[in-house]
Enzyme design. Structure first.
Site, short mmCIF file in Angstrom:
data_model
loop_
_atom_site.label_atom_id
_atom_site.label_comp_id
_atom_site.label_asym_id
_atom_site.label_seq_id
_atom_site.Cartn_x
_atom_site.Cartn_y
_atom_site.Cartn_z
N LYS A 173 8.24 -3.45 -4.97
CA LYS A 173 7.37 -2.24 -4.72
C LYS A 173 7.22 -1.48 -6.28
O LYS A 173 6.51 -0.84 -6.42
CB LYS A 173 8.18 -1.03 -3.94
CG LYS A 173 8.41 -1.61 -2.40
CD LYS A 173 9.30 -0.38 -1.80
CE LYS A 173 8.32 0.76 -1.42
NZ LYS A 173 9.05 1.70 -0.88
N TYR A 201 -2.35 9.07 0.95
CA TYR A 201 -1.23 8.66 1.83
C TYR A 201 -0.60 9.32 2.90
O TYR A 201 -0.51 8.79 3.97
CB TYR A 201 -0.23 7.98 0.87
CG TYR A 201 1.06 7.46 1.75
CD1 TYR A 201 1.11 6.39 2.49
CD2 TYR A 201 2.13 8.11 1.56
CE1 TYR A 201 2.13 5.75 3.01
CE2 TYR A 201 3.17 7.83 2.26
CZ TYR A 201 3.28 6.68 3.05
OH TYR A 201 4.39 6.17 3.60
#
Length: 342
Positions: A197, A158
């Site tokens: 999330k 990421y």
């Protein structure tokens, strides 16, 4: 940065819509709502279902509803057909730091950002985008946004996907840039609107949930000599402070470049846990657990944004103290729980 700040802009420029990607996400929803509430035409880009299946996002958008919703996969076609826009604010991404599908991250985070940059340049529209503090890796080279991204090493795919776009923006992208652009490296953002999330939500949100469900907060034990349990430190920034900085940049501009967006002050996880207990008016009850072995080699013990570049560029707002942020967060969570009858 916006057309209304440009003396040569056409008279109807202020009526041209601003595109906000990730508008059903944590930060994107708040920014889209803020701009819509200020009377801006907002084109909200995300998976359409998320505007309905994320109750906290629906609540945010009631404060300022976008004019148009576009599916992420349809945005490029819409931009090709759109006569004019006032800019693109790109906050959409795969933000799962445990995602190790590098092909997915390259396509979703790096390549998609390049295509939006190129669309903004072609349309003559300003471009803001979300980078990440994850580009700094283990922090051994500091957290200075003046350090060339080529000199940094990310800890996970990421962070690497964000670092690669930063490199591209400063090099290849700068050859044909939008008329104005800025990237922001968000540090540890927390606040209302992040429940969807789940495992990637902030430690504050997880602390609220743990207290409600189990009456305690669990923190990782320190596995580093010289650092006591709970004294790992992070730069925690309230989501409204992030939105304030983005909205300010949208209205007033910054010199083109990449900027840190944290508070510039690291706080311990013990500080965080105590702030959450105080906000809820509970007696602190903290239990330390071992950091999982699989993440222990990559676990960060300290993050703190260097904020000189942003402040020297003209942004002088103060940031919400952690204790105040926890109080505001809990107040909003309580309101939602009462509304939902939970």
């Amino acid at each position: 940065m916006t057309p209304e700040n440009n003396a040569d802009a056409p008279a109807n420029a202020t009526r041209d819509p601003v595109v906000v990607t990730g508008a059903a996400g944590f930060i994107g929803a708040r920014l889209a709502s803020r701009l819509a509430g200020e009377g801006k035409k907002v084109v909200a880009v995300d998976e359409r279902r998320h505007f309905d299946d994320r109750p906290e996002i629906a609540a945010i958008h009631r404060e300022g509803a976008p004019e148009l919703i576009i599916e992420t996969g349809e945005l490029m076609d819409w931009l090709r057909d759109s006569p004019r826009i006032s800019g693109i604010i790109h906050l959409g991404a795969c933000t799962d730091t445990t995602e190790y599908n590098e092909t997915l991250l390259e396509r979703t985070n790096t390549d998609y950002s390049r295509r939006l940059w190129e669309a903004a340049a072609r349309l003559g529209a300003p471009f803001l985008y979300a980078s990440s503090a994850a580009v700094y890796g283990d922090g051994s080279k500091g957290y200075d946004d003046r350090t060339p991204p080529e000199a940094l090493t990310s800890l996970n795919p990421y962070g690497e996907s964000k670092r690669r776009f930063d490199i591209w923006a400063l090099n290849e992208g700068s050859k044909t840039p939008p008329p104005a652009w800025a990237g922001f490296r968000f540090f540890n953002v927390y606040g209302f609107g992040e429940a969807h999330k789940k495992k990637m939500s902030s430690v504050l949100y997880q602390a609220f949930v743990q207290i409600l469900e189990q009456g305690e907060v669990r923190l990782f034990r320190s596995h580093r000599e010289g650092i006591a349990d709970g004294h790992q430190r992070r730069d925690f920034i309230h989501v409204e402070d992030v939105v304030d900085a983005l909205a300010h940049t949208w209205r007033n501009g910054l010199p083109d470049g990449i900027y840190n967006l944290g508070t510039g002050r690291a706080r311990t996880f013990l500080d965080l846990a105590n702030a959450v207990f105080a906000a809820m008016d509970w007696e602190p009850r903290i239990r330390f657990i071992d950091t999982p072995a699989q993440i222990r080699p990559r676990y960060q013990y300290f993050t703190e944004a260097r904020m000189d570049k942003l402040t020297e560029s003209g942004y002088g707002a103060s940031f919400t103290p952690l204790e105040e942020g926890a109080e505001r967060y809990w107040k909003r969570l309580k309101e939602v729980m009462l509304t939902q009858g939970t």
